[in-house]
Motif scaffolding. Structure first.
Motif, mmCIF file in Angstrom:
data_model
loop_
_atom_site.group_PDB
_atom_site.id
_atom_site.type_symbol
_atom_site.label_atom_id
_atom_site.label_comp_id
_atom_site.label_asym_id
_atom_site.label_seq_id
_atom_site.Cartn_x
_atom_site.Cartn_y
_atom_site.Cartn_z
ATOM 1 N N LYS A 19 -1.559 -6.046 7.417
ATOM 2 C CA LYS A 19 -2.258 -5.256 6.587
ATOM 3 C C LYS A 19 -1.706 -4.833 5.306
ATOM 4 N N MET A 20 -0.404 -4.799 5.362
ATOM 5 C CA MET A 20 0.216 -4.673 4.110
ATOM 6 C C MET A 20 0.166 -5.916 3.185
ATOM 7 N N GLN A 21 0.314 -7.233 3.888
ATOM 8 C CA GLN A 21 -0.033 -8.212 3.214
ATOM 9 C C GLN A 21 -1.046 -8.421 2.553
ATOM 10 N N LYS A 22 -2.235 -7.910 3.014
ATOM 11 C CA LYS A 22 -3.716 -7.913 2.686
ATOM 12 C C LYS A 22 -3.659 -7.168 1.263
ATOM 13 N N LEU A 23 -3.013 -5.774 1.406
ATOM 14 C CA LEU A 23 -3.082 -4.909 0.430
ATOM 15 C C LEU A 23 -2.349 -5.394 -0.864
ATOM 16 N N GLU A 71 -2.049 -8.706 -1.385
ATOM 17 C CA GLU A 71 -2.684 -9.778 -2.176
ATOM 18 C C GLU A 71 -3.938 -9.242 -2.925
ATOM 19 N N LEU A 72 -4.235 -7.895 -2.725
ATOM 20 C CA LEU A 72 -5.344 -7.297 -3.455
ATOM 21 C C LEU A 72 -4.559 -6.534 -4.670
ATOM 22 N N GLY A 73 -3.296 -6.677 -5.048
ATOM 23 C CA GLY A 73 -2.745 -5.883 -5.825
ATOM 24 C C GLY A 73 -2.092 -4.507 -5.746
ATOM 25 N N ILE A 74 -2.059 -4.138 -4.767
ATOM 26 C CA ILE A 74 -1.591 -2.754 -4.416
ATOM 27 C C ILE A 74 0.003 -2.817 -4.659
ATOM 28 N N ASP A 75 0.446 -1.847 -5.294
ATOM 29 C CA ASP A 75 1.996 -1.537 -5.497
ATOM 30 C C ASP A 75 2.560 -0.994 -4.332
ATOM 31 N N ASP A 76 3.418 -1.530 -3.645
ATOM 32 C CA ASP A 76 3.865 -0.823 -2.390
ATOM 33 C C ASP A 76 5.315 0.042 -2.647
ATOM 34 N N SER A 77 5.572 0.224 -3.834
ATOM 35 C CA SER A 77 7.071 0.517 -4.194
ATOM 36 C C SER A 77 7.111 2.166 -3.758
ATOM 37 N N LYS A 78 5.867 2.746 -3.586
ATOM 38 C CA LYS A 78 5.887 4.492 -3.119
ATOM 39 C C LYS A 78 5.949 4.362 -1.663
ATOM 40 N N ALA A 79 5.993 3.184 -0.952
ATOM 41 C CA ALA A 79 5.831 3.489 0.455
ATOM 42 C C ALA A 79 6.894 4.246 0.976
ATOM 43 N N LEU A 109 13.084 4.442 7.894
ATOM 44 C CA LEU A 109 12.800 5.223 6.648
ATOM 45 C C LEU A 109 13.516 4.962 5.479
ATOM 46 N N HIS A 110 14.610 4.018 5.653
ATOM 47 C CA HIS A 110 15.477 3.671 4.753
ATOM 48 C C HIS A 110 15.230 2.024 4.164
ATOM 49 N N LYS A 111 15.311 1.892 2.866
ATOM 50 C CA LYS A 111 15.246 0.582 2.468
ATOM 51 C C LYS A 111 16.163 -0.515 2.893
ATOM 52 N N PHE A 163 2.870 1.318 4.620
ATOM 53 C CA PHE A 163 2.078 2.876 4.239
ATOM 54 C C PHE A 163 1.826 3.656 5.325
ATOM 55 N N THR A 164 2.084 4.746 5.353
ATOM 56 C CA THR A 164 1.597 5.804 6.317
ATOM 57 C C THR A 164 0.464 6.443 5.875
ATOM 58 N N LEU A 165 -0.377 7.052 6.810
ATOM 59 C CA LEU A 165 -1.543 7.847 6.501
ATOM 60 C C LEU A 165 -1.415 8.416 5.091
ATOM 61 N N GLN A 166 -0.546 9.416 5.246
ATOM 62 C CA GLN A 166 -0.516 10.333 3.930
ATOM 63 C C GLN A 166 -0.225 9.287 2.644
ATOM 64 N N ASP A 167 0.710 8.296 2.512
ATOM 65 C CA ASP A 167 0.624 7.414 1.606
ATOM 66 C C ASP A 167 -0.642 6.755 1.164
ATOM 67 N N ILE A 168 -1.673 6.441 1.790
ATOM 68 C CA ILE A 168 -2.976 6.033 1.758
ATOM 69 C C ILE A 168 -3.631 7.185 1.120
#
Length: 133
Positions: free
Chosen positions: A10-14, A16-24, A49-51, A69-74
């Protein structure tokens, strides 16, 4: 805990659609062992929780990390309102639904389901595919 974050697919799909995942706020992580970058990766993913840079490294041990992403992130990514056919529609959600609905309920987009994370993921996909964000 795995049911409280989006899967790698699901993260890969997002992405592909251009979502920035830097705030995960969480990461899928797996240990990668070997003496060559070309060796197959066989470790299982776990949540952290760590990079990757923050995880301990020694010898040829390294880590592959994929933000998730968590529910809160979304929820934090979703716009409070969008215009559907030039009608302002406002975000509303509960445990088993998420929707964008107008004041007069003549324009709306609604998803029902018993998994709130899945509902939020689907509406985020809808928003991206329809260029609302």
């Amino acid at each position: 805990m795995k049911d409280r974050v989006l899967s790698i697919q699901k993260m890969q799909k997002l992405k592909e659609l251009g979502i920035d995942d830097s705030k995960a706020k969480m990461y899928w992580v797996r240990q990668v062992n070997g003496t060559s970058i070309n060796e197959p990766i066989d470790g299982e993913f776990f949540l952290s929780l760590h990079k990757g840079e923050l995880l301990m490294r020694s010898g040829f041990m390294r880590f592959e990390t994929i933000p998730t992403f968590t529910l809160q992130d979304i929820i934090e990514m979703l716009p409070d309102s969008v215009e559907i056919n030039e009608v302002p529609c406002y975000l509303d959600f509960g445990k088993d639904y998420v929707e964008y609905i107008s004041d007069f309920e003549d324009q709306s987009f609604i998803l029902f389901g018993d998994n709130m994370l899945e509902n939020m993921y689907k509406i985020l996909i809808w928003l991206l595919e329809n260029k609302y964000i």
